[in-house]
Scaffold this motif. Structure first.
Motif, mmCIF file in Angstrom:
data_model
loop_
_atom_site.group_PDB
_atom_site.id
_atom_site.type_symbol
_atom_site.label_atom_id
_atom_site.label_comp_id
_atom_site.label_asym_id
_atom_site.label_seq_id
_atom_site.Cartn_x
_atom_site.Cartn_y
_atom_site.Cartn_z
ATOM 1 N N ARG A 11 0.836 -1.207 0.000
ATOM 2 C CA ARG A 11 0.000 0.000 0.000
ATOM 3 C C ARG A 11 0.873 1.260 0.000
ATOM 4 O O ARG A 11 0.553 2.247 -0.682
ATOM 5 N N SER A 12 1.949 1.234 0.781
ATOM 6 C CA SER A 12 2.850 2.389 0.826
ATOM 7 C C SER A 12 3.502 2.621 -0.531
ATOM 8 O O SER A 12 3.609 3.759 -1.000
ATOM 9 N N LEU A 13 3.930 1.535 -1.174
ATOM 10 C CA LEU A 13 4.583 1.656 -2.483
ATOM 11 C C LEU A 13 3.623 2.256 -3.502
ATOM 12 O O LEU A 13 4.014 3.133 -4.299
ATOM 13 N N HIS A 14 2.360 1.824 -3.481
ATOM 14 C CA HIS A 14 1.369 2.366 -4.420
ATOM 15 C C HIS A 14 1.075 3.840 -4.119
ATOM 16 O O HIS A 14 1.092 4.689 -5.018
ATOM 17 N N LEU A 15 0.809 4.147 -2.833
ATOM 18 C CA LEU A 15 0.419 5.500 -2.448
ATOM 19 C C LEU A 15 1.524 6.505 -2.726
ATOM 20 O O LEU A 15 1.295 7.541 -3.374
ATOM 21 N N PHE A 16 2.730 6.204 -2.278
ATOM 22 C CA PHE A 16 3.814 7.174 -2.424
ATOM 23 C C PHE A 16 4.439 7.120 -3.815
ATOM 24 O O PHE A 16 5.081 8.080 -4.243
ATOM 25 N N GLY A 17 4.210 6.017 -4.543
ATOM 26 C CA GLY A 17 4.605 6.002 -5.946
ATOM 27 C C GLY A 17 3.781 6.999 -6.749
ATOM 28 O O GLY A 17 4.315 7.741 -7.587
ATOM 29 N N VAL A 18 2.472 7.027 -6.495
ATOM 30 C CA VAL A 18 1.607 8.015 -7.153
ATOM 31 C C VAL A 18 2.020 9.431 -6.744
ATOM 32 O O VAL A 18 2.096 10.340 -7.588
ATOM 33 N N ALA A 19 2.290 9.632 -5.451
ATOM 34 C CA ALA A 19 2.740 10.956 -4.989
ATOM 35 C C ALA A 19 4.041 11.356 -5.677
ATOM 36 O O ALA A 19 4.241 12.528 -6.029
ATOM 37 N N GLY A 20 4.929 10.383 -5.893
ATOM 38 C CA GLY A 20 6.182 10.672 -6.584
ATOM 39 C C GLY A 20 5.970 11.097 -8.021
ATOM 40 O O GLY A 20 6.640 12.013 -8.519
ATOM 41 N N LEU A 21 5.023 10.450 -8.705
ATOM 42 C CA LEU A 21 4.705 10.845 -10.081
ATOM 43 C C LEU A 21 4.168 12.272 -10.139
ATOM 44 O O LEU A 21 4.531 13.059 -11.020
ATOM 45 N N VAL A 22 3.290 12.602 -9.194
ATOM 46 C CA VAL A 22 2.720 13.955 -9.146
ATOM 47 C C VAL A 22 3.830 14.982 -8.903
ATOM 48 O O VAL A 22 3.886 16.027 -9.572
ATOM 49 N N CYS A 23 4.727 14.691 -7.955
ATOM 50 C CA CYS A 23 5.818 15.623 -7.655
ATOM 51 C C CYS A 23 6.788 15.734 -8.818
ATOM 52 O O CYS A 23 7.318 16.818 -9.100
ATOM 53 N N SER A 24 7.043 14.619 -9.523
ATOM 54 C CA SER A 24 7.907 14.662 -10.702
ATOM 55 C C SER A 24 7.332 15.596 -11.766
ATOM 56 O O SER A 24 8.044 16.447 -12.318
ATOM 57 N N ALA A 25 6.036 15.435 -12.031
ATOM 58 C CA ALA A 25 5.392 16.298 -13.029
ATOM 59 C C ALA A 25 5.398 17.757 -12.582
ATOM 60 O O ALA A 25 5.692 18.658 -13.375
ATOM 61 N N GLY A 26 5.082 17.979 -11.301
ATOM 62 C CA GLY A 26 5.063 19.350 -10.795
ATOM 63 C C GLY A 26 6.428 20.000 -10.845
ATOM 64 O O GLY A 26 6.560 21.191 -11.191
ATOM 65 N N LEU A 27 7.470 19.240 -10.517
ATOM 66 C CA LEU A 27 8.830 19.770 -10.533
ATOM 67 C C LEU A 27 9.246 20.146 -11.951
ATOM 68 O O LEU A 27 9.864 21.197 -12.176
ATOM 69 N N TRP A 28 8.900 19.310 -12.918
ATOM 70 C CA TRP A 28 9.273 19.577 -14.312
ATOM 71 C C TRP A 28 8.510 20.789 -14.858
ATOM 72 O O TRP A 28 9.103 21.671 -15.482
ATOM 73 N N LEU A 29 7.203 20.845 -14.604
ATOM 74 C CA LEU A 29 6.373 21.916 -15.162
ATOM 75 C C LEU A 29 6.673 23.273 -14.524
ATOM 76 O O LEU A 29 6.520 24.316 -15.183
ATOM 77 N N SER A 30 7.094 23.283 -13.268
ATOM 78 C CA SER A 30 7.303 24.556 -12.567
ATOM 79 C C SER A 30 8.764 24.965 -12.518
ATOM 80 O O SER A 30 9.119 25.902 -11.791
ATOM 81 N N ALA A 31 9.630 24.279 -13.271
ATOM 82 C CA ALA A 31 11.069 24.520 -13.155
ATOM 83 C C ALA A 31 11.443 25.981 -13.412
ATOM 84 O O ALA A 31 12.225 26.585 -12.655
ATOM 85 N N GLU A 32 10.881 26.574 -14.471
ATOM 86 C CA GLU A 32 11.226 27.973 -14.786
ATOM 87 C C GLU A 32 10.705 28.918 -13.702
ATOM 88 O O GLU A 32 11.426 29.826 -13.248
ATOM 89 N N TRP A 33 9.461 28.706 -13.272
ATOM 90 C CA TRP A 33 8.851 29.615 -12.295
ATOM 91 C C TRP A 33 9.560 29.552 -10.942
ATOM 92 O O TRP A 33 9.877 30.580 -10.349
#
Length: 442
Positions: A320-342
């Motif tokens: 359950r932890s691997l699934h939950l925090f894996g999804v959180a990691g994907l969200v943070c990866s996308a957020g980090l990439w999209l907001s890099a310039e800002w």
């Protein structure tokens, strides 16, 4: 009232809900801790002068070695306490309470005294400039002597975490942050005590947080306080406490030293690289607060169920932890990439130039790997929870050592992009190591 109704019995109920309820106050606490660490520098910079501001920075790097060791040791203690709590062995829990508190306080007092006595030679070894040498020494001597109070607060945070009472630690930390800020303004801005005032503000805030932690435990959780019959060496438990505390303390200290080594490689590249890396590490510190909190939550729920002997539920906790925090990691990866310039422009105060371009490139490279940071935290929490803290130490030290060595080798040819890529490859390596040990354990 039963023990499980007063606290959080994580051996029953929905695992995903438990993880979410555990992780939210931990995230808030990590963010508050970052604020706590920057309050002194913020006030000193505005009211004391640039030399004393620089002294706070040098002193902070030294203090972190002590604080990471103390906080790391408390991670191991938290695992032991959670296992005993899950086993419903309150007498052993109280024995561990006394042993860990007494031994940790004595060791932190000894470390603080020795550190304060050796401040001069240490600062000389670090080649501290003459114009900030006196300020740095004064700050460190005061703060190091308060190391026992810092340990006691971290210990009770570990105890609260082991029984699922993270909100208590969060509330006490919020009080400490507000008190530290108020005392900084009083001592530095109004009384003109400079860096010494900032040091005393930190000492008082840490001492108050330690007192409040003990007071809360006595008032709300008296069944967890050690009794007279629990006072003693309890040698088997003492040896286990020493092993867990030493290994997790070394893990956190080794990780910090490795990061300092990477910083040294960046420093050799000049001001633009330093500025870019400083900005990206601040951004990453915010994102990492989510992953680090996930590791703590996973360790707590795993340890309670391991202590209860429910190995099937331990396996479920990992999945359950691997699934939950894996999804959180994907969200943070996308957020980090999209907001890099800002985010880079926000931290650097500019939206063009070498530092800005390096920071953006670094963030976009490392973003591709960030899910592995989160899955790695799940592995770390799992191994800590089942008592395999040496596995966590092995993976952490292997990957940070490789990152540091290769960063020195390749940064001159490829700049900060090399550091970003090696960070990601380090996460690939540590996930592979921990996955192997997980497979072997099964």
């Amino acid at each position: 009232m039963s023990l499980s109704s007063r606290n959080s019995d994580l051996t029953q109920g929905n695992i995903t809900k438990h993880l979410i309820r555990l992780v939210l106050p931990l995230i808030a606490g990590n963010i508050l801790q970052q604020l706590y660490n920057t309050v002194d520098a913020f006030v000193v910079a505005r009211y004391a002068g640039i030399a004393e501001f620089a002294a706070i920075g040098v002193a902070g790097a030294v203090m972190n070695l002590f604080l990471f060791a103390a906080a790391g040791a408390c991670i191991g203690i938290s695992v032991l306490l959670a296992q005993l709590y899950g086993a419903k062995d309150l007498n052993a829990f109280r024995n561990e309470h006394f042993i860990a508190l007494a031994s940790g306080t004595l060791l932190s007092a000894a470390a603080g005294i020795m550190g304060a006595a050796g401040v001069g030679p240490l600062l000389a070894m670090l080649q501290t400039p003459d114009d900030i040498f006196m300020f740095t020494g004064a700050y460190l001597r005061i703060v190091l002597l308060s190391l026992p109070a810092s340990f006691i607060y971290n210990f009770y945070c570990a105890l609260f975490r082991s029984v699922g009472r993270m909100n208590a630690a969060l509330g006490i930390l919020a009080i400490a942050v507000c008190l530290n800020l108020a005392l900084d303004i009083l001592f530095v801005a109004h009384l003109g005590w400079g860096v010494t005032g900032a040091a005393w503000a930190t000492v008082i805030a840490q001492t108050v947080s330690a007192i409040l932690s003990f007071g809360y435990l006595r008032m709300a959780l008296p069944e967890l306080l050690f009794r007279r019959r629990n006072i003693g060496l309890h040698l088997p438990l003492l040896k286990r406490t020493a092993h867990f505390g030493l290994v997790t303390g070394l893990q956190q200290t080794g990780l910090y030293i490795g990061k300092l080594a990477v910083q040294g490689a960046v420093n050799a590249m000049g001001t633009a690289a330093i500025s870019a890396y400083t900005a990206t590490t601040r951004i990453e510190a915010f994102v990492n607060s989510f992953g680090d909190s996930g590791a703590s939550a996973t360790a707590t729920i795993t340890a309670q169920n391991f202590g209860a002997g429910d190995h099937e539920r331990v396996r479920q906790c990992f999945r359950r932890s691997l699934h939950l925090f894996g999804v959180a990691g994907l969200v943070c990866s996308a957020g980090l990439w999209l907001s890099a310039e800002w985010t880079s422009a926000l931290l650097l105060g500019e939206s063009s130039g070498p530092a800005f371009e390096s920071a953006v490139s670094y963030l976009k490279i490392v973003a591709f790997f960030y899910i592995l940071n989160f899955t790695g935290n799940t592995f770390a929490g799992y191994f800590d929870g089942v008592g395999r803290v040496s596995v966590t130490l092995l993976g952490t030290c292997t990957h940070i050592t490789l990152r540091a060595i290769l960063s020195w080798m390749f940064i001159r040819s490829f700049g900060l992009d090399a550091v970003a890529l090696l960070t990601g490859l380090g996460w690939v390596l540590v996930n592979s190591i921990w996955a192997f040990f997980r497979w072997k354990r099964r």
